[in-house]
Design a protein around this motif. Structure first.
Motif, PDB file in Angstrom:
ATOM      1  N   GLN A 116     -49.309  69.319   9.831  1.00  0.00           N
ATOM      2  CA  GLN A 116     -49.217  67.893  10.145  1.00  0.00           C
ATOM      3  C   GLN A 116     -47.797  67.511  10.573  1.00  0.00           C
ATOM      4  O   GLN A 116     -47.608  66.740  11.520  1.00  0.00           O
ATOM      5  CB  GLN A 116     -49.662  67.058   8.956  1.00  0.00           C
ATOM      6  N   ILE A 117     -46.811  68.039   9.883  1.00  0.00           N
ATOM      7  CA  ILE A 117     -45.413  67.763  10.224  1.00  0.00           C
ATOM      8  C   ILE A 117     -45.108  68.292  11.618  1.00  0.00           C
ATOM      9  O   ILE A 117     -44.502  67.602  12.451  1.00  0.00           O
ATOM     10  CB  ILE A 117     -44.460  68.374   9.176  1.00  0.00           C
ATOM     11  N   ILE A 118     -45.524  69.517  11.892  1.00  0.00           N
ATOM     12  CA  ILE A 118     -45.284  70.115  13.205  1.00  0.00           C
ATOM     13  C   ILE A 118     -46.007  69.326  14.290  1.00  0.00           C
ATOM     14  O   ILE A 118     -45.443  69.079  15.366  1.00  0.00           O
ATOM     15  CB  ILE A 118     -45.686  71.601  13.204  1.00  0.00           C
ATOM     16  N   ALA A 119     -47.242  68.909  14.030  1.00  0.00           N
ATOM     17  CA  ALA A 119     -47.991  68.110  15.011  1.00  0.00           C
ATOM     18  C   ALA A 119     -47.241  66.830  15.357  1.00  0.00           C
ATOM     19  O   ALA A 119     -47.158  66.442  16.531  1.00  0.00           O
ATOM     20  CB  ALA A 119     -49.390  67.800  14.480  1.00  0.00           C
ATOM     21  N   SER A 120     -46.659  66.173  14.352  1.00  0.00           N
ATOM     22  CA  SER A 120     -45.878  64.956  14.595  1.00  0.00           C
ATOM     23  C   SER A 120     -44.676  65.234  15.480  1.00  0.00           C
ATOM     24  O   SER A 120     -44.374  64.463  16.398  1.00  0.00           O
ATOM     25  CB  SER A 120     -45.400  64.356  13.269  1.00  0.00           C
ATOM     26  N   HIS A 121     -43.986  66.343  15.218  1.00  0.00           N
ATOM     27  CA  HIS A 121     -42.818  66.702  16.028  1.00  0.00           C
ATOM     28  C   HIS A 121     -43.219  67.045  17.462  1.00  0.00           C
ATOM     29  O   HIS A 121     -42.533  66.659  18.408  1.00  0.00           O
ATOM     30  CB  HIS A 121     -42.064  67.878  15.403  1.00  0.00           C
ATOM     31  N   VAL A 122     -44.329  67.751  17.622  1.00  0.00           N
ATOM     32  CA  VAL A 122     -44.804  68.120  18.958  1.00  0.00           C
ATOM     33  C   VAL A 122     -45.148  66.861  19.760  1.00  0.00           C
ATOM     34  O   VAL A 122     -44.785  66.744  20.935  1.00  0.00           O
ATOM     35  CB  VAL A 122     -46.013  69.077  18.861  1.00  0.00           C
ATOM     36  N   ILE A 123     -45.820  65.917  19.123  1.00  0.00           N
ATOM     37  CA  ILE A 123     -46.163  64.656  19.788  1.00  0.00           C
ATOM     38  C   ILE A 123     -44.899  63.910  20.190  1.00  0.00           C
ATOM     39  O   ILE A 123     -44.792  63.405  21.309  1.00  0.00           O
ATOM     40  CB  ILE A 123     -47.058  63.788  18.882  1.00  0.00           C
ATOM     41  N   LEU A 161     -41.861  65.119  20.755  1.00  0.00           N
ATOM     42  CA  LEU A 161     -41.185  65.805  21.854  1.00  0.00           C
ATOM     43  C   LEU A 161     -41.900  65.550  23.173  1.00  0.00           C
ATOM     44  O   LEU A 161     -41.257  65.370  24.212  1.00  0.00           O
ATOM     45  CB  LEU A 161     -41.107  67.308  21.578  1.00  0.00           C
ATOM     46  N   GLY A 162     -43.215  65.525  23.152  1.00  0.00           N
ATOM     47  CA  GLY A 162     -43.982  65.249  24.364  1.00  0.00           C
ATOM     48  C   GLY A 162     -43.739  63.847  24.889  1.00  0.00           C
ATOM     49  O   GLY A 162     -43.654  63.632  26.107  1.00  0.00           O
ATOM     50  N   ARG A 163     -43.594  62.883  23.988  1.00  0.00           N
ATOM     51  CA  ARG A 163     -43.328  61.498  24.405  1.00  0.00           C
ATOM     52  C   ARG A 163     -41.987  61.371  25.119  1.00  0.00           C
ATOM     53  O   ARG A 163     -41.813  60.519  25.979  1.00  0.00           O
ATOM     54  CB  ARG A 163     -43.345  60.575  23.195  1.00  0.00           C
ATOM     55  N   PHE A 164     -41.052  62.208  24.728  1.00  0.00           N
ATOM     56  CA  PHE A 164     -39.726  62.171  25.355  1.00  0.00           C
ATOM     57  C   PHE A 164     -39.636  63.118  26.544  1.00  0.00           C
ATOM     58  O   PHE A 164     -38.554  63.343  27.075  1.00  0.00           O
ATOM     59  CB  PHE A 164     -38.641  62.491  24.328  1.00  0.00           C
ATOM     60  N   GLY A 165     -40.765  63.686  26.948  1.00  0.00           N
ATOM     61  CA  GLY A 165     -40.790  64.539  28.126  1.00  0.00           C
ATOM     62  C   GLY A 165     -40.099  65.875  27.949  1.00  0.00           C
ATOM     63  O   GLY A 165     -39.583  66.441  28.913  1.00  0.00           O
ATOM     64  N   ARG A 166     -40.066  66.374  26.719  1.00  0.00           N
ATOM     65  CA  ARG A 166     -39.397  67.657  26.468  1.00  0.00           C
ATOM     66  C   ARG A 166     -40.321  68.588  25.690  1.00  0.00           C
ATOM     67  O   ARG A 166     -40.134  68.826  24.516  1.00  0.00           O
ATOM     68  CB  ARG A 166     -38.101  67.433  25.703  1.00  0.00           C
ATOM     69  N   PRO A 167     -41.305  69.155  26.381  1.00  0.00           N
ATOM     70  CA  PRO A 167     -42.246  70.035  25.682  1.00  0.00           C
ATOM     71  C   PRO A 167     -41.794  71.492  25.599  1.00  0.00           C
ATOM     72  O   PRO A 167     -42.550  72.412  25.878  1.00  0.00           O
ATOM     73  CB  PRO A 167     -43.512  69.892  26.527  1.00  0.00           C
ATOM     74  N   HIS A 168     -40.527  71.699  25.275  1.00  0.00           N
ATOM     75  CA  HIS A 168     -40.014  73.065  25.124  1.00  0.00           C
ATOM     76  C   HIS A 168     -38.843  73.077  24.134  1.00  0.00           C
ATOM     77  O   HIS A 168     -38.235  72.050  23.867  1.00  0.00           O
ATOM     78  CB  HIS A 168     -39.557  73.632  26.468  1.00  0.00           C
ATOM     79  N   CYS A 169     -38.550  74.265  23.628  1.00  0.00           N
ATOM     80  CA  CYS A 169     -37.434  74.465  22.710  1.00  0.00           C
ATOM     81  C   CYS A 169     -36.143  74.536  23.514  1.00  0.00           C
ATOM     82  O   CYS A 169     -36.057  75.293  24.481  1.00  0.00           O
ATOM     83  CB  CYS A 169     -37.661  75.760  21.929  1.00  0.00           C
ATOM     84  N   PRO A 212     -42.413  77.162  25.078  1.00  0.00           N
ATOM     85  CA  PRO A 212     -43.197  75.923  25.120  1.00  0.00           C
ATOM     86  C   PRO A 212     -43.446  75.359  23.728  1.00  0.00           C
ATOM     87  O   PRO A 212     -43.599  76.097  22.769  1.00  0.00           O
ATOM     88  CB  PRO A 212     -44.514  76.352  25.777  1.00  0.00           C
ATOM     89  N   VAL A 213     -43.464  74.035  23.654  1.00  0.00           N
ATOM     90  CA  VAL A 213     -43.747  73.316  22.406  1.00  0.00           C
ATOM     91  C   VAL A 213     -44.709  72.183  22.762  1.00  0.00           C
ATOM     92  O   VAL A 213     -44.395  71.021  22.610  1.00  0.00           O
ATOM     93  CB  VAL A 213     -42.453  72.775  21.761  1.00  0.00           C
ATOM     94  N   ARG A 214     -45.879  72.552  23.267  1.00  0.00           N
ATOM     95  CA  ARG A 214     -46.855  71.569  23.711  1.00  0.00           C
ATOM     96  C   ARG A 214     -47.950  71.305  22.686  1.00  0.00           C
ATOM     97  O   ARG A 214     -48.621  70.290  22.750  1.00  0.00           O
ATOM     98  CB  ARG A 214     -47.478  72.024  25.026  1.00  0.00           C
ATOM     99  N   CYS A 215     -48.144  72.269  21.778  1.00  0.00           N
ATOM    100  CA  CYS A 215     -49.180  72.107  20.749  1.00  0.00           C
ATOM    101  C   CYS A 215     -48.754  72.862  19.491  1.00  0.00           C
ATOM    102  O   CYS A 215     -47.795  73.644  19.516  1.00  0.00           O
ATOM    103  CB  CYS A 215     -50.530  72.609  21.255  1.00  0.00           C
ATOM    104  N   VAL A 216     -49.468  72.632  18.416  1.00  0.00           N
ATOM    105  CA  VAL A 216     -49.131  73.245  17.127  1.00  0.00           C
ATOM    106  C   VAL A 216     -49.141  74.769  17.231  1.00  0.00           C
ATOM    107  O   VAL A 216     -48.298  75.447  16.650  1.00  0.00           O
ATOM    108  CB  VAL A 216     -50.085  72.746  16.019  1.00  0.00           C
ATOM    109  N   LYS A 217     -50.070  75.322  18.006  1.00  0.00           N
ATOM    110  CA  LYS A 217     -50.157  76.779  18.150  1.00  0.00           C
ATOM    111  C   LYS A 217     -48.917  77.377  18.815  1.00  0.00           C
ATOM    112  O   LYS A 217     -48.623  78.547  18.624  1.00  0.00           O
ATOM    113  CB  LYS A 217     -51.396  77.165  18.946  1.00  0.00           C
ATOM    114  N   ASP A 218     -48.197  76.577  19.596  1.00  0.00           N
ATOM    115  CA  ASP A 218     -46.947  77.063  20.190  1.00  0.00           C
ATOM    116  C   ASP A 218     -45.860  77.233  19.132  1.00  0.00           C
ATOM    117  O   ASP A 218     -44.941  78.022  19.303  1.00  0.00           O
ATOM    118  CB  ASP A 218     -46.430  76.089  21.262  1.00  0.00           C
ATOM    119  N   VAL A 219     -45.950  76.482  18.054  1.00  0.00           N
ATOM    120  CA  VAL A 219     -44.922  76.492  17.016  1.00  0.00           C
ATOM    121  C   VAL A 219     -45.297  77.415  15.860  1.00  0.00           C
ATOM    122  O   VAL A 219     -44.487  78.238  15.435  1.00  0.00           O
ATOM    123  CB  VAL A 219     -44.642  75.055  16.506  1.00  0.00           C
ATOM    124  N   ILE A 220     -46.514  77.282  15.347  1.00  0.00           N
ATOM    125  CA  ILE A 220     -46.963  78.175  14.279  1.00  0.00           C
ATOM    126  C   ILE A 220     -47.403  79.473  14.925  1.00  0.00           C
ATOM    127  O   ILE A 220     -48.404  79.529  15.616  1.00  0.00           O
ATOM    128  CB  ILE A 220     -48.098  77.560  13.442  1.00  0.00           C
TER     129      ILE A 220
END
Length: 108
Positions: free
Chosen positions: A71-78, A80-88, A94-102
């Motif tokens: 849940q925490i990671i999902a919040s961070h991914v969302i 980052l996406g809002r700020f137009g930065r879907p990457h580390c 890529p950091v577009r979804c929870v599976k990219d992080v976990i």
């Protein structure tokens, strides 16, 4: 030859405690998952955080703490996406979804 369960049944396997620190304290549950997640924007930092060669942190977690982490990671991914930065920033992963992080969540 004996059955495998009989062969290892006498061994004293240690119980691993959950390593999640939440709400200011240590979780008291038994860990059941070996998790690995990317340290977004800190994967190349040498600040003492124990990361593996891929910039991931590894923790042994119980299922409730794993769900909290998701849940925490999902919040961070969302966010980052809002700020137009879907990457580390550190490695460009890529950091577009929870599976990219976990990166891993295997049974212990």
């Amino acid at each position: 030859m004996t059955d495998f369960d009989e062969l290892i049944g006498h061994l004293d396997w240690p119980v691993c405690q959950c390593e999640m620190e939440s709400c200011g304290g240590q979780c008291a549950n038994e860990a059941t998952l070996n998790t690995e997640f990317h340290a977004i924007d800190h994967c190349n930092a040498a600040d003492g955080d124990p990361l593996n060669q891929d910039g991931n942190r590894q923790l042994a977690l119980c299922v409730p703490c794993y769900e909290t982490l998701r849940q925490i990671i999902a919040s961070h991914v969302i966010a980052l996406g809002r700020f137009g930065r879907p990457h580390c920033i550190g490695c460009g992963a890529p950091v577009r979804c929870v599976k990219d992080v976990i990166r891993k969540a295997d049974q212990l």
